[in-house]
Structures are given as structure tokens and as C-alpha cells.
Design a protein around this motif. Structure first.
Motif, short mmCIF file in Angstrom:
data_model
loop_
_atom_site.label_atom_id
_atom_site.label_comp_id
_atom_site.label_asym_id
_atom_site.label_seq_id
_atom_site.Cartn_x
_atom_site.Cartn_y
_atom_site.Cartn_z
N GLN A 163 0.83 -1.20 0.00
CA GLN A 163 0.00 0.00 0.00
C GLN A 163 0.86 1.26 0.00
OE1 GLN A 163 -2.88 1.47 3.34
NE2 GLN A 163 -4.01 -0.02 2.13
N THR A 164 0.46 2.24 -0.81
CA THR A 164 1.12 3.54 -0.87
C THR A 164 0.05 4.61 -0.67
OG1 THR A 164 2.85 2.76 -2.36
CG2 THR A 164 2.49 5.12 -2.26
N ASN A 165 0.32 5.56 0.22
CA ASN A 165 -0.65 6.60 0.56
C ASN A 165 -0.05 7.99 0.38
OD1 ASN A 165 -2.89 4.87 1.91
ND2 ASN A 165 -1.02 4.25 2.95
N LEU A 166 -0.85 8.90 -0.14
CA LEU A 166 -0.52 10.32 -0.16
C LEU A 166 -1.54 11.01 0.72
CD1 LEU A 166 1.07 12.75 -1.29
CD2 LEU A 166 -0.62 12.83 -3.15
N LEU A 167 -1.08 11.68 1.76
CA LEU A 167 -2.01 12.32 2.68
C LEU A 167 -1.62 13.77 2.93
CD1 LEU A 167 -0.61 12.49 5.79
CD2 LEU A 167 -0.98 10.02 5.64
N ALA A 168 -2.59 14.52 3.43
CA ALA A 168 -2.38 15.92 3.78
C ALA A 168 -2.98 16.17 5.15
CB ALA A 168 -3.01 16.85 2.75
N GLY A 169 -2.42 17.11 5.88
CA GLY A 169 -2.94 17.37 7.22
C GLY A 169 -2.54 18.74 7.73
N ILE A 170 -2.99 19.01 8.93
CA ILE A 170 -2.66 20.25 9.61
C ILE A 170 -2.24 19.91 11.04
CG2 ILE A 170 -5.05 20.66 10.33
CD1 ILE A 170 -4.47 23.67 9.96
N ALA A 171 -1.22 20.59 11.53
CA ALA A 171 -0.68 20.33 12.86
C ALA A 171 -0.76 21.60 13.71
CB ALA A 171 0.77 19.86 12.77
N TYR A 172 -1.18 21.42 14.95
CA TYR A 172 -1.22 22.52 15.93
C TYR A 172 -0.14 22.26 16.97
CZ TYR A 172 -2.69 25.13 20.06
OH TYR A 172 -2.72 25.94 21.16
N PHE A 173 0.70 23.26 17.21
CA PHE A 173 1.83 23.13 18.12
C PHE A 173 1.56 23.91 19.41
CE2 PHE A 173 3.61 22.03 14.09
CZ PHE A 173 4.67 21.17 14.34
N PRO A 174 0.99 23.27 20.45
CA PRO A 174 0.85 23.96 21.73
C PRO A 174 2.21 24.26 22.36
CG PRO A 174 0.27 21.65 21.95
CD PRO A 174 0.46 21.89 20.50
N LYS A 175 3.19 23.40 22.04
CA LYS A 175 4.59 23.60 22.43
C LYS A 175 5.46 23.37 21.19
CE LYS A 175 3.71 24.03 26.89
NZ LYS A 175 3.96 25.29 27.65
N ASN A 176 6.67 23.91 21.21
CA ASN A 176 7.55 23.72 20.06
C ASN A 176 7.87 22.25 19.82
OD1 ASN A 176 7.66 26.43 19.49
ND2 ASN A 176 9.59 26.78 20.55
N TRP A 177 7.81 21.44 20.88
CA TRP A 177 8.21 20.04 20.77
C TRP A 177 7.03 19.09 20.63
CZ3 TRP A 177 5.98 17.30 24.67
CH2 TRP A 177 5.60 18.02 25.82
N MET A 178 5.79 19.61 20.55
CA MET A 178 4.63 18.73 20.46
C MET A 178 3.64 19.25 19.43
SD MET A 178 2.00 17.42 23.44
CE MET A 178 1.18 19.00 23.63
N ALA A 179 3.06 18.33 18.67
CA ALA A 179 2.07 18.69 17.66
C ALA A 179 0.85 17.77 17.78
CB ALA A 179 2.66 18.57 16.26
N ILE A 180 -0.32 18.37 17.66
CA ILE A 180 -1.58 17.63 17.56
C ILE A 180 -2.01 17.71 16.10
CG2 ILE A 180 -3.97 17.45 18.34
CD1 ILE A 180 -3.08 18.89 20.91
N GLU A 181 -2.22 16.56 15.47
CA GLU A 181 -2.37 16.52 14.01
C GLU A 181 -3.72 15.95 13.59
OE1 GLU A 181 2.39 15.43 13.65
OE2 GLU A 181 0.85 13.93 13.19
N LEU A 182 -4.23 16.50 12.51
CA LEU A 182 -5.43 15.99 11.86
C LEU A 182 -5.08 15.80 10.39
CD1 LEU A 182 -8.34 15.37 12.82
CD2 LEU A 182 -9.03 17.55 11.83
N SER A 183 -5.26 14.58 9.87
CA SER A 183 -4.85 14.30 8.50
C SER A 183 -5.87 13.43 7.80
CB SER A 183 -3.48 13.62 8.48
OG SER A 183 -3.54 12.37 9.14
N THR A 184 -5.81 13.41 6.48
CA THR A 184 -6.69 12.56 5.69
C THR A 184 -5.95 12.04 4.47
OG1 THR A 184 -8.82 12.44 4.51
CG2 THR A 184 -7.59 14.50 4.34
#
Length: 226
Positions: A163-184
Motif C-alpha cells: 500500500q502507498t498513501n498520499l495524505l495531507a494534514g494540519i498540525a497545531y503546536f501547543p509547544k515547540n516540541w509537540m504537535a496535535i495533528e489531523l490528516s486525511t
């Protein structure tokens, strides 16, 4: 006036981009989860025909580890876990009698793969990203078919899937070292070869995953990212 506002917006985005970067040498530790559930209920509209209900659920978890070779460029490896179950219940009515059937399918998969991700910061706490990943999955499918409460017929099928996937998403950084991500998933290419006692066939398919069942929620931490 519009040109001035547009210029200010571009300047603001460029300024924010300088502040929201995944720095070269940072180590990514993270993963994403996806859960999808569906229920399809079909009712007959006359005395003849069939009542049919199909329910299904799927769950996947993809832990990842990677390293930023350049600012905002991350490559790494991933592990893939998938599980799902579907149940179809149907009652068919004729002029003289009725019959019942039930089909239960269970699927479990484990796989490994590689990924490359590019971040596109657009604020001091936000970044869009695109990712290309590819890997192999080892699948096991189990089915149980029941007809008129008779002896269930069971079958099992094991096969490898690429399987090969191409996805896109957006990341929110509450801290420089952590990201909360939503992707599809935008595009998924799947290739598999299945063998049973009675059939041997190959399958290649493209899926365009712009739907809610293709949306994943993830969390990533970036070691050494200042």
C-alpha cells in the motif's frame, strides 16, 4: 488598500514561518489513530424481497519514528496495525416462505513501512503538511456464513498487501516540541495477491479518501526541537 492588506498578510505569514519550524536534527516520535463505523439498513417495500442490515467498524493505529534531515523535512519508519469487523443480516421473503442468512467478516493486519513528510508552517503554532508513505501489510481474514440457522461455514484467508498513501494534514503546536495533528488520505494505491483452495487472483486499486472514514487524529513529539 487591498494590495496593502495582502502585503501585510504575506509579511505576517513569512514572519510566522520563521518561528514555526521543525529544525534539522529533530527526532519525531508519534502516531495516528483512525476509527470508522457504518450502519446500512435496507427494508423491503412490499411483501416480497428482503430486509438487510449491514454494520461495520474499523480501527487503525500507526506509530512512527523519524528524523528531520532538513528544516521541515522528516523521513522515518512506521508500524501499521489494523482491525475490522462487519456483520450482514438478511431475511428474504418469497410467496411461500422466508429464509435467513448471516455473514460475519473479521480482518486483522500488521505491517511496516517508510514515510517522508514535508511541513509548511503558516503561523507560530500551525503548520500544514504533506506525507507520502509506503509499506507492506500481512492480512488475515476470517468469515462465518450461516443460513437458516444451519451449520456455519467457516473460512480463513491470509495474504500480503502493498500500500502507498498520499495524505495531507494540519498540525497545531501547543509547544515547540509537540504537535496535535489531523490528516486525511488523498490517494491510496493498493496491490495484493490472494490465494485460496479454489481461486488465485490479484487486485490493484486506487482510492480517493476525501471522506470522514479517512480522517486520522495524531500526536507527535519532536526531540531536540527548540
Amino acid at each position: 488598500m487591498k494590495k496593502v492588506l495582502l502585503g501585510l498578510l504575506v509579511f505576517q505569514l513569512v514572519t510566522f514561518t520563521a518561528n514555526a519550524q521543525i529544525q534539522k536534527g529533530s527526532v519525531l516520535l508519534g502516531g495516528s489513530i483512525n476509527f470508522a463505523n457504518s450502519n446500512n439498513d435496507q427494508q423491503r417495500t412490499s411483501d416480497l424481497g428482503s430486509d438487510r442490515n449491514t454494520t461495520s467498524n474499523e480501527f487503525s493505529f500507526d506509530p512512527k519514528i523519524g528524523v528531520a534531515l532538513e528544516n521541515n523535512w522528516v523521513i522515518g519508519a512506521m508500524v501499521i496495525f489494523k482491525t475490522g469487523k462487519s456483520i450482514m443480516d438478511a431475511t428474504t421473503y418469497s410467496s411461500t416462505n422466508s429464509s435467513k442468512e448471516k455473514l460475519t467478516n473479521e480482518q486483522n493486519a500488521f505491517g511496516v513501512g517508510l514515510f517522508a513528510r514535508k511541513y509548511f508552517p503558516f503561523g507560530d503554532k500551525f503548520s500544514a503538511f504533506g506525507e507520502l508513505n509506503s509499506g507492506s501489510l500481512w492480512n488475515k481474514n476470517s468469515s462465518i456464513y450461516e443460513y437458516n440457522n444451519g451449520t456455519p461455514a467457516e473460512s480463513e484467508n491470509k495474504y500480503t498487501e502493498y500500500q502507498t498513501n498520499l495524505l495531507a494534514g494540519i498540525a497545531y503546536f501547543p509547544k515547540n516540541w509537540m504537535a496535535i495533528e489531523l490528516s486525511t488520505n488523498l490517494v491510496t494505491f493498493t496491490s495484493s495477491n490472494q490465494e485460496t483452495n479454489t481461486i488465485d487472483y490479484s487486485n490493484n486499486s486506487f482510492d480517493f479518501g476525501l471522506n470522514t472514514s479517512a480522517i486520522s487524529l495524531g500526536v507527535s513529539s519532536f526531540l531536540n526541537n527548540k
